[in-house]
Design a protein around this motif. Structure first.
Motif, PDB file in Angstrom:
ATOM      1  N   LEU A 234      -6.559 -37.372 -19.525  1.00 28.84           N
ATOM      2  CA  LEU A 234      -6.782 -36.944 -20.806  1.00 28.84           C
ATOM      3  C   LEU A 234      -7.868 -36.085 -20.492  1.00 28.84           C
ATOM      4  O   LEU A 234      -9.246 -36.537 -20.051  1.00 28.84           O
ATOM      5  N   VAL A 235      -7.979 -34.777 -21.322  1.00 32.84           N
ATOM      6  CA  VAL A 235      -9.013 -33.623 -20.901  1.00 32.84           C
ATOM      7  C   VAL A 235      -9.451 -33.246 -22.270  1.00 32.84           C
ATOM      8  O   VAL A 235      -8.483 -32.539 -23.163  1.00 32.84           O
ATOM      9  N   SER A 236     -10.772 -32.954 -22.854  1.00 29.98           N
ATOM     10  CA  SER A 236     -11.224 -32.388 -23.918  1.00 29.98           C
ATOM     11  C   SER A 236     -11.320 -30.951 -23.629  1.00 29.98           C
ATOM     12  O   SER A 236     -11.839 -30.498 -22.623  1.00 29.98           O
ATOM     13  N   LEU A 237     -10.837 -30.153 -24.608  1.00 27.76           N
ATOM     14  CA  LEU A 237     -10.805 -28.549 -24.335  1.00 27.76           C
ATOM     15  C   LEU A 237     -11.600 -27.948 -25.356  1.00 27.76           C
ATOM     16  O   LEU A 237     -12.209 -26.948 -24.931  1.00 27.76           O
ATOM     17  N   GLY A 238     -12.440 -28.819 -26.179  1.00 23.13           N
ATOM     18  CA  GLY A 238     -13.244 -28.239 -27.254  1.00 23.13           C
ATOM     19  C   GLY A 238     -12.566 -28.111 -28.645  1.00 23.13           C
ATOM     20  O   GLY A 238     -11.394 -28.005 -28.992  1.00 23.13           O
TER      21      GLY A 238
ATOM     22  N   ASP B 252     -12.444 -39.779 -22.784  1.00 21.36           N
ATOM     23  CA  ASP B 252     -13.223 -38.491 -23.084  1.00 21.36           C
ATOM     24  C   ASP B 252     -13.724 -38.318 -24.245  1.00 21.36           C
ATOM     25  O   ASP B 252     -13.430 -38.976 -25.205  1.00 21.36           O
ATOM     26  N   CYS B 253     -14.954 -37.707 -24.302  1.00 20.81           N
ATOM     27  CA  CYS B 253     -15.489 -37.280 -25.681  1.00 20.81           C
ATOM     28  C   CYS B 253     -15.314 -35.949 -26.168  1.00 20.81           C
ATOM     29  O   CYS B 253     -15.235 -34.864 -25.612  1.00 20.81           O
ATOM     30  N   LEU B 254     -14.763 -35.813 -27.487  1.00 21.45           N
ATOM     31  CA  LEU B 254     -14.516 -34.597 -28.134  1.00 21.45           C
ATOM     32  C   LEU B 254     -15.476 -34.053 -28.830  1.00 21.45           C
ATOM     33  O   LEU B 254     -16.270 -34.633 -29.658  1.00 21.45           O
TER      34      LEU B 254
END
Length: 675
Positions: free
Chosen positions: A117-121, A510-512
């Motif tokens: 899981l990856v935050s993009l912004g 992850d942190c958004l």
């Protein structure tokens, strides 16, 4: 901490005081990811939801059991401060993980587990699974008129891999990301999160291009970790004119002439695409460094045409298998952790003797190890040393390492400024907080006052035991005080008393960063049910406040267990309501047994349960958690399931079989001689 000691009582009193700012959080919203197999597409989410909704009626009894448990004296402090009691209502897939109406757990597909899981912004993030060839993009959005509970909405699919996807990594703020699959292939994508495209999921076009490049045969082993060491540059034909576009156009004009610039603008070419990254692979002790360079396009661009090429630059060696990796793009700093518990810090520098294309050289400047070389351990014990996750704190001044044993350690990056030195003492060590392997560690929000000395750092950790813990550390007191846990989320809290259910573990965290006002939100995924959970945000406590959420959580669990034990003792002692005697069924005599109907009636009459169905589920909890009774009749023999039936016979088991009832005490006292 032993709560019976004086120190334990002081900590407990501080944790439960009115001034405590800690909380035991819950899940705000949840959605099923749909990563169910290689054939999954965007429609998988809806299909899976339909299948799970069919089991919603079957899980109603388990939901009632959860409400009964939550209403006990010990758990009330949790439900008052969080949404834990409403976990079953946010998503049917989550409530289905508790059990079905017949007492059997729902069998969940292991392929649903999300591996990355990856935050993009701007509230966007990506999910991928090792059993699914499709990458899914999601967006966290707030409903109109309800700002307290944001929802998770599906955006689009990224299709192109031929096998399951092992890891994802964000490249830059424009939305580029890398993905690695089990066939040793890496793809470079453009998520176009900040471009107004049609999200209908149609095919790519020249104006709307997602797949930028495909790099084959990157390693002999499966790649399970990527870290971006340099964002490079990326110029799309639809971008606004900025510094990167001006530099790319100038370079192209100098190398190819002004006619090439005009042609690229007319044919909508991507005129700049570069970055640098590092990879680690399974059971290998080397970290490979790669550089991506732009390839000039000729003619009209076509779908699948690479806009960049990759080149191997360097290999960084470890003494053991490398398990985790993280990098700071702005500082050219790299951290790697291996299977034996060593963490190495790498920095890049220039070498004037090498060609310009290979001028960046990485070297190990510092090693971090909490154990000495003389420590002896068995093979099983040595496996627990593995560094499974890393995260930087406060830029590049500190970092957190998580191990397979569940321990967390905070280190200072700067040592004695000597290259090649080994740091053997961490500034903070957290042991016993997690009972499973640390799967992810992420930096949380940062609070600072007028000066940096009053800065409070925070980070969150997730583990296989299903817990997400958030810790706060005052920078000025690092090494002089213990970190405080200000939030606890246990994904297994709803089914902790059902021994035959599958445990929910966290595979990614992850942190958004939400658009507009900067606000961090923690997102987690469950390993065995494929759900994406948006956790309730809890503010970092200010310096000087007391309280520890983990102590409060453990105290609440202990009080709840004591409450269940007290209920079990009362049932055993009340022989009038639950009478144990010889009973006959089908020409067979059962000695000293009681009926399930009597137990259900006792729980309802004494207001331990709201209904008879509720009492059946509470009796099941007492049987599995405390081994209160065992079934002796053929109908349910070998099961710890309470039946509301006069023909289902049970016996007290374990320690409760020797508890004397009030009638036995009176009979014994009457038979004793009087002085």
């Amino acid at each position: 901490v032993d709560l019976k000691t004086k120190k334990g009582q002081e900590l407990l009193e501080a944790a439960t005081s009115e001034e405590a700012t800690c909380a035991i959080g819950g899940i705000m919203s949840s959605v099923y990811s749909g990563h169910g197999g290689n054939s999954c597409r965007s429609s998988a989410s809806s299909d899976a939801s339909k299948n799970i909704n069919k089991d919603k009626d079957n899980t109603s009894k388990a939901s009632r059991a959860r409400k009964t448990i939550m209403s006990l004296r010990g758990i009330s402090s949790i439900s008052d401060n969080s949404d834990v009691s409403d976990v079953g209502s946010v998503d049917s897939s989550f409530s289905g993980s508790i059990g079905s109406g017949d007492g059997k757990p729902l069998q969940l597909n292991k392929g649903d587990a999300i591996s990355s899981l990856v935050s993009l912004g701007e509230g966007h993030f990506l999910t991928a699974s090792k059993s699914d060839r499709v990458i899914k993009m999601w967006r966290v959005e707030k409903k109109k008129g309800d700002s307290s509970k944001p929802s998770i909405a599906f955006v689009r699919d990224f299709v192109g891999h031929k096998t399951g996807i092992s890891c994802l990594e964000k490249v830059d703020i424009k939305g580029r990301f890398l993905s690695a699959s089990k066939d040793r292939q890496i793809k470079l994508w453009d998520s176009r999160l900040n471009v107004d495209d049609d999200d209908s999921g149609g095919a790519e076009s020249e104006e709307q291009r997602y797949l930028l490049a495909t790099f084959d045969n990157m390693d002999r082993r499966n790649i399970h970790g990527i870290a971006i060491t340099d964002m490079g540059s990326y110029v799309r034909p639809t971008d606004k004119v900025d510094k990167a576009m001006a530099m790319a156009m100038t370079k192209k004009a100098m190398c190819e002439g002004s006619a090439a610039v005009a042609q690229a603008a007319q044919e909508r070419h991507i005129i700049g695409c570069s970055c640098e990254f590092a990879t680690i692979s399974g059971r290998h002790n080397a970290v490979k460094m790669w550089s991506v360079k732009h390839v000039s396009q000729r003619g009209t661009p076509t779908v699948g045409q690479n806009v960049a090429e990759v080149k191997a630059e360097q290999e960084l060696k470890h003494d053991a298998v490398v398990e985790s990796i993280i990098a700071l793009k702005e500082k050219s700093v790299l951290l790697t952790g291996d299977r034996m518990g060593l963490v190495r810090l790498w920095k890049s520098g220039s070498n004037v003797f090498l060609p310009k294309s290979s001028s960046r050289v990485w070297s190990c400047v510092r090693t971090f190890s909490w154990k000495s070389k003389s420590v002896l351990a068995t093979p099983d014990e040595a496996k627990q040393f593995a560094i499974t996750s890393l995260s930087f704190l406060q830029g590049n001044e500190m970092f957190v390492s998580g191990s397979k044993s569940g321990n967390l350690r905070v280190w200072k990056v700067d040592g004695k400024k000597k290259d090649g030195e080994t740091i053997k003492k961490e500034v903070i060590c957290i042991t016993g907080a997690h009972t499973g392997a640390i799967m992810a560690v992420r930096q949380g929000p940062r609070l600072s006052k007028d000066d940096d000395d009053n800065t409070t750092l925070s980070f969150s950790s997730a583990s296989e035991d299903g817990k997400v813990l958030s810790f706060a550390i005052p920078v000025a007191k690092i090494g002089k005080c213990n970190p405080s846990c200000f939030n606890v989320v246990n994904h297994n809290i709803a089914n902790r008393y059902f021994v035959d259910t599958q445990s929910i573990g966290i595979s990614a965290l992850d942190c958004l960063v939400m658009p507009g006002k900067v606000k961090d939100v923690v997102v987690t995924t469950s390993t065995n049910n494929g759900s994406i959970n948006l956790l309730k945000r809890v503010g970092v406590p200010k310096e000087g406040t007391q309280g520890d959420a983990l102590l409060r959580y453990r105290q609440a669990m202990e009080e709840e267990s004591l409450t269940l034990y007290a209920i079990a003792e009362q049932i055993c002692k009340d022989t009038e309501a639950v009478e144990s005697r010889n009973r006959k069924l089908n020409m067979k005599t059962f000695k000293n047994v009681f009926t399930g109907q009597d137990v259900v009636s006792y729980l309802v009459d004494n207001e331990y349960a709201a209904s008879r169905e509720d009492a059946v589920d509470l009796g099941c909890v007492l049987a599995t958690h405390l081994s209160l009774f065992e079934c002796v009749s053929k109908k349910c023999q070998g099961m710890k399931r309470l039946e509301d039936d006069a023909k289902s016979f049970y016996k007290w088991s374990g320690e409760f079989s020797g508890i004397p009832s009030e009638t036995q005490k009176l009979a014994k006292s009457a038979s004793m001689p009087v002085d």
